[in-house]
Design a protein around this motif. Structure first.
Motif, PDB file in Angstrom:
ATOM      1  N   LEU A  82       0.829  -1.199   0.000  1.00 18.41           N
ATOM      2  CA  LEU A  82       0.000   0.000   0.000  1.00 18.41           C
ATOM      3  C   LEU A  82       0.864   1.249   0.000  1.00 18.41           C
ATOM      4  O   LEU A  82       0.604   2.192  -0.754  1.00 18.41           O
ATOM      5  N   TRP A 113       0.852   3.903  -2.986  1.00 18.23           N
ATOM      6  CA  TRP A 113       0.428   5.263  -2.653  1.00 18.23           C
ATOM      7  C   TRP A 113       1.491   6.274  -3.084  1.00 18.23           C
ATOM      8  O   TRP A 113       1.185   7.290  -3.694  1.00 18.23           O
ATOM      9  N   GLN A 114       2.755   5.977  -2.771  1.00 18.64           N
ATOM     10  CA  GLN A 114       3.820   6.900  -3.136  1.00 18.64           C
ATOM     11  C   GLN A 114       4.016   6.955  -4.650  1.00 18.64           C
ATOM     12  O   GLN A 114       4.241   8.029  -5.217  1.00 18.64           O
ATOM     13  N   LYS A 139      -6.351   8.826  -8.462  1.00 16.41           N
ATOM     14  CA  LYS A 139      -7.002   8.936  -7.151  1.00 16.41           C
ATOM     15  C   LYS A 139      -7.903   7.734  -6.888  1.00 16.41           C
ATOM     16  O   LYS A 139      -7.964   7.239  -5.758  1.00 16.41           O
ATOM     17  N   LYS A 178      -5.632   4.925  -5.879  1.00 16.02           N
ATOM     18  CA  LYS A 178      -5.179   5.081  -4.489  1.00 16.02           C
ATOM     19  C   LYS A 178      -6.283   4.674  -3.511  1.00 16.02           C
ATOM     20  O   LYS A 178      -6.016   4.014  -2.499  1.00 16.02           O
ATOM     21  N   ARG A 179      -7.529   5.048  -3.812  1.00 15.05           N
ATOM     22  CA  ARG A 179      -8.641   4.670  -2.936  1.00 15.05           C
ATOM     23  C   ARG A 179      -8.838   3.164  -2.906  1.00 15.05           C
ATOM     24  O   ARG A 179      -9.072   2.586  -1.841  1.00 15.05           O
ATOM     25  N   ASP A 223       1.728   6.398  -6.963  1.00  9.83           N
ATOM     26  CA  ASP A 223       0.607   7.140  -7.536  1.00  9.83           C
ATOM     27  C   ASP A 223       0.736   8.637  -7.275  1.00  9.83           C
ATOM     28  O   ASP A 223       0.403   9.451  -8.140  1.00  9.83           O
ATOM     29  N   SER A 224       1.230   9.001  -6.102  1.00 11.92           N
ATOM     30  CA  SER A 224       1.430  10.426  -5.806  1.00 11.92           C
ATOM     31  C   SER A 224       2.506  11.022  -6.700  1.00 11.92           C
ATOM     32  O   SER A 224       2.380  12.160  -7.172  1.00 11.92           O
ATOM     33  N   MET A 276      -6.187   1.611  -0.781  1.00 11.81           N
ATOM     34  CA  MET A 276      -6.459   1.839   0.644  1.00 11.81           C
ATOM     35  C   MET A 276      -7.558   0.899   1.139  1.00 11.81           C
ATOM     36  O   MET A 276      -7.448   0.333   2.231  1.00 11.81           O
TER      37      MET A 276
END
Length: 140
Positions: free
Chosen positions: A76, A80-81, A100, A103-104, A83-84, A107
């Motif tokens: 995760l 997350w990193q 986004k 990422k959701r 995708d950011s 999560m």
């Protein structure tokens, strides 16, 4: 040597024989399942708590669950990193919305992964499940 059957009569005879065969098939399948469940399930039902009576199996199951939970959390963080980072270089709003959404969903997967073990441990002990008696699936 004339034939007495017309094409409509042979077609109806074929339909009747097919419907009889198709209605017989589910009954045979149910009969086979019932017979197998009476005789084949009996030895498996006679075993009581084979997992808990094994020497190292409960600790191996706990370790596997802790390892997969830890890898899921690390995954995760990586997703997350990444995708950011990709989100900073995207141009179109559709791409940003897609990242986004990704990422959701990552999560949500991590939350399910972390909550599944304790939920099984609590619910399994309440329902007296044999695996929940000797295996603690809380990842911490």
């Amino acid at each position: 040597m004339s034939q007495d059957n017309t094409p409509s009569e042979t077609a109806s005879n074929r339909a009747d024989s097919q419907s009889t065969a198709s209605s017989r098939l589910p009954r045979q399948a149910v009969f086979i399942v019932v017979v197998l469940s009476l005789f084949a399930v009996e030895p498996a039902a006679a075993q009581t708590n084979a997992v808990c009576s094994a020497d190292n199996l409960p600790s191996m199951i706990e370790g596997f669950f802790q390892l997969t939970t830890a890898l899921g959390i690390v995954g995760l963080a990586v997703v997350w990193q990444a995708d950011s980072l990709i989100e900073m270089f995207t141009i179109t709003p559709e791409q940003k919305k897609g990242l986004k959404r990704h990422k959701r969903s990552a999560m949500k997967s991590a939350v399910v992964l972390v909550a599944l073990g304790p939920l099984y441990t609590v619910a399994g002990s309440m329902m007296n499940l044999p695996l929940a008696q000797c295996v603690d699936l809380a990842p911490w």
